[in-house]
Write a protein that holds these residues in place. Structure first.
Motif, PDB file in Angstrom:
ATOM      1  N   GLU A 106      23.209  19.514  62.254  1.00  0.00           N
ATOM      2  CA  GLU A 106      24.397  20.382  62.285  1.00  0.00           C
ATOM      3  C   GLU A 106      25.607  19.659  62.862  1.00  0.00           C
ATOM      4  OE1 GLU A 106      24.922  23.685  61.550  1.00  0.00           O
ATOM      5  OE2 GLU A 106      22.939  24.507  61.149  1.00  0.00           O
TER       6      GLU A 106
ATOM      7  N   ILE B  14      28.266  18.657  57.312  1.00  0.00           N
ATOM      8  CA  ILE B  14      28.023  20.076  57.572  1.00  0.00           C
ATOM      9  C   ILE B  14      29.345  20.788  57.847  1.00  0.00           C
ATOM     10  CG2 ILE B  14      26.893  21.725  59.086  1.00  0.00           C
ATOM     11  CD1 ILE B  14      24.948  20.305  57.308  1.00  0.00           C
ATOM     12  N   GLU B  15      30.203  20.169  58.659  1.00  0.00           N
ATOM     13  CA  GLU B  15      31.519  20.751  58.924  1.00  0.00           C
ATOM     14  C   GLU B  15      32.349  20.836  57.645  1.00  0.00           C
ATOM     15  OE1 GLU B  15      32.601  22.071  61.655  1.00  0.00           O
ATOM     16  OE2 GLU B  15      30.789  21.602  62.808  1.00  0.00           O
TER      17      GLU B  15
ATOM     18  N   HIS C 283      20.902  26.915  64.206  1.00  0.00           N
ATOM     19  CA  HIS C 283      22.067  27.172  63.363  1.00  0.00           C
ATOM     20  C   HIS C 283      22.983  28.241  63.952  1.00  0.00           C
ATOM     21  CE1 HIS C 283      24.410  27.459  59.647  1.00  0.00           C
ATOM     22  NE2 HIS C 283      24.292  28.781  59.745  1.00  0.00           N
ATOM     23  N   TYR C 284      22.404  29.339  64.413  1.00  0.00           N
ATOM     24  CA  TYR C 284      23.231  30.445  64.900  1.00  0.00           C
ATOM     25  C   TYR C 284      23.612  30.278  66.368  1.00  0.00           C
ATOM     26  CZ  TYR C 284      22.352  32.929  60.554  1.00  0.00           C
ATOM     27  OH  TYR C 284      22.306  33.289  59.230  1.00  0.00           O
TER      28      TYR C 284
ATOM     29  N   SER D 269      31.170  21.181  54.612  1.00  0.00           N
ATOM     30  CA  SER D 269      30.629  22.267  53.799  1.00  0.00           C
ATOM     31  C   SER D 269      31.109  23.624  54.294  1.00  0.00           C
ATOM     32  CB  SER D 269      29.098  22.203  53.825  1.00  0.00           C
ATOM     33  OG  SER D 269      28.532  23.271  53.101  1.00  0.00           O
ATOM     34  N   LYS D 270      31.161  23.804  55.611  1.00  0.00           N
ATOM     35  CA  LYS D 270      31.654  25.068  56.165  1.00  0.00           C
ATOM     36  C   LYS D 270      33.135  25.256  55.874  1.00  0.00           C
ATOM     37  CE  LYS D 270      28.270  25.214  59.950  1.00  0.00           C
ATOM     38  NZ  LYS D 270      28.090  25.187  61.436  1.00  0.00           N
TER      39      LYS D 270
ATOM     40  N   HIS E 130      23.940  28.970  52.394  1.00  0.00           N
ATOM     41  CA  HIS E 130      24.204  27.726  51.664  1.00  0.00           C
ATOM     42  C   HIS E 130      23.967  26.512  52.553  1.00  0.00           C
ATOM     43  CE1 HIS E 130      26.219  24.931  48.902  1.00  0.00           C
ATOM     44  NE2 HIS E 130      26.832  24.456  49.974  1.00  0.00           N
ATOM     45  N   VAL E 131      24.473  26.569  53.768  1.00  0.00           N
ATOM     46  CA  VAL E 131      24.319  25.429  54.678  1.00  0.00           C
ATOM     47  C   VAL E 131      22.846  25.197  55.005  1.00  0.00           C
ATOM     48  CG1 VAL E 131      24.839  24.576  57.001  1.00  0.00           C
ATOM     49  CG2 VAL E 131      26.626  25.674  55.636  1.00  0.00           C
TER      50      VAL E 131
ATOM     51  N   GLY F  68      31.264  27.249  52.535  1.00  0.00           N
ATOM     52  CA  GLY F  68      29.820  27.405  52.490  1.00  0.00           C
ATOM     53  C   GLY F  68      29.338  28.378  53.553  1.00  0.00           C
ATOM     54  N   GLY F  69      28.570  29.373  53.140  1.00  0.00           N
ATOM     55  CA  GLY F  69      28.049  30.358  54.081  1.00  0.00           C
ATOM     56  C   GLY F  69      26.813  29.857  54.808  1.00  0.00           C
ATOM     57  N   HIS F  70      26.256  30.729  55.643  1.00  0.00           N
ATOM     58  CA  HIS F  70      25.074  30.345  56.414  1.00  0.00           C
ATOM     59  C   HIS F  70      23.908  29.988  55.500  1.00  0.00           C
ATOM     60  CE1 HIS F  70      26.962  31.429  60.180  1.00  0.00           C
ATOM     61  NE2 HIS F  70      27.235  32.635  59.719  1.00  0.00           N
TER      62      HIS F  70
END
Length: 300
Positions: free
Chosen positions: A183, A188-189, A120-121, A191-192, A200-201, A196-198
Motif C-alpha cells: 500500500e 497504489i496512490e 487496507h482500511y 490508482s487511488k 479495485h485496489v 480506483g475504489g477499495h
C-alpha cells in the motif's frame, strides 16, 4: 502483422515468469525431492481405490492374524483385528491429506481476508481485527481445536473446521505486513488518484502482489494441519467411522492395543513415518519456494 493484444502480452509475461520461477525451483535439490515425494504420496492416495480393496478395512472381513508380523501376504503386518497395516496406511493417507489441504485452504483464506482488510482500511478496522487476531494467538490453537471438536459432532468436517478456524492468525499477520508494504508503493496512490475504489485496489493491485507469500505460507501450513489432525485423532476426536481411518486414528489404535508392549513395531511405525515424510516434503517444497520468491534468500 498485427500487434498482440494486451491480454496476450500479459499471459506471455506470466508464462515467462513461471518458466523462470520453475528454473529457480529446479535448482533447489531439496525442493525437487520434496515435490517428488508429494507427487508419489498424492498419487498413491488417489489411486488407493484402484490398487486396493476398501473391503479390507472392514473388521468383519479381516483374514489376517492378530498383530501378525510382516510376511509375503501382509508386507507391513496386521493390526489387532487382522487388517493389513499397509492397506490401512494407504487409505489413511486419503483422509489425512484431505484434512490437511482443506483445513489449510480455509485458514489461509480467513487469514488473507483479515490481513488485507486490516492493512487496507486501517484505523478502527485494523484495531478491531488485530485484537481478534491477538486473542486467537494468545490461546494455543490446539486447545481451541480440541474444544471445538469436543462440542461439535465428530467427523472429518468437524476436524477441518476446528483446524481451519484456529490456525489463521499467523497468516493474517504475515499478509497484513505485506499489504502495508504494498500500500505504500507509488502505483497504489496513482490508482487511488485515478478513481480506483477499495475493491479495485484490493483485487487488482494488492491481492496479486500478496499471492506469492500466501502460496508459500500455504505450502508450509499443510504439514502443520496434518500434524494437528493426527493429534486430534490420536486424542479420540477424529472420525469414528472405521472405514475412514487416518494416520492419527492408526496411532491411537496402536496405542490402545499396546503395540509397543507387544513388540508390534509394524503396527506403530508406518503411520508415524508417513506423517514425518509428508510434513518433511511440504517443508522442503515451502523452503524452496521461499528461495524462489525471495531474492535475498536466493542470493544467500
Amino acid at each position: 502483422m498485427t500487434a498482440p493484444s494486451p491480454r496476450a502480452l500479459a499471459w506471455r509475461r506470466r508464462g515467462a515468469a513461471f518458466a523462470a520461477g520453475w528454473r529457480q525451483f529446479a535448482s533447489q535439490r531439496s525442493g525437487l525431492v520434496g515435490l517428488g515425494l508429494l507427487v508419489v504420496i498424492v498419487l498413491l492416495a488417489i489411486l488407493a481405490p484402484v490398487i486396493t480393496d476398501q473391503g479390507g478395512l472392514d473388521v468383519t472381513e479381516a483374514t489376517g492374524g492378530t498383530m501378525a508380523p510382516p510376511d509375503g501376504e501382509y508386507p507391513l503386518g496386521t493390526d489387532r483385528s487382522g487388517r493389513s497395516v499397509l492397506l490401512l496406511t494407504l487409505w489413511s493417507s486419503r483422509v489425512s491429506l484431505l484434512v490437511g489441504f482443506v483445513a489449510t485452504l480455509l485458514s489461509i483464506a480467513i487469514g488473507t481476508v483479515i490481513g488485507i482488510l486490516a492493512a487496507h482500511y486501517g484505523r478502527w478496522v485494523s484495531a478491531g481485527l488485530m485484537r481478534v487476531t491477538d486473542f486467537f494467538l494468545v490461546i494455543p490453537s490446539l486447545v481451541l481445536a480440541i474444544a471445538l471438536s469436543t462440542v461439535m459432532e465428530r467427523g472429518i468436517g468437524t476436524i477441518i473446521l476446528a483446524i481451519g478456524l484456529t490456525s489463521w492468525p499467523s497468516a493474517a499477520r504475515l499478509v497484513r505486513a505485506q499489504t502495508l508494504t504494498i500500500e505504500a508503493r507509488p502505483y497504489i496512490e496513482r490508482s487511488k488518484a485515478l478513481g480506483g475504489g477499495h475493491l479495485h485496489v484490493i483485487t487488482k493491485h494488492v491481492l496479486p502482489a500478496v499471492l506469492p507469500l500466501v502460496f508459500v505460507n500455504t505450502t508450509l501450513a499443510v504439514g502443520s494441519a496434518i500434524v494437528a489432525e493426527s493429534t486430534l485423532s490420536f486424542l479420540g476426536l477424529g472420525d469414528p467411522d472405521p472405514m475412514r481411518p487416518s494416520w492419527g486414528t492408526m496411532l491411537r489404535s496402536a496405542w490402545l492395543d499396546s503395540a509397543v508392549l507387544a513388540g508390534a513395531w509394524w503396527y506403530l511405525l508406518p503411520p508415524g513415518i508417513a506423517i514425518a515424510i509428508v510434513v518433511l516434503a511440504f517443508t522442503m517444497c515451502g523452503r524452496a519456494l521461499e528461495a524462489v520468491l525471495n531474492p535475498r534468500l536466493r542470493e544467500g
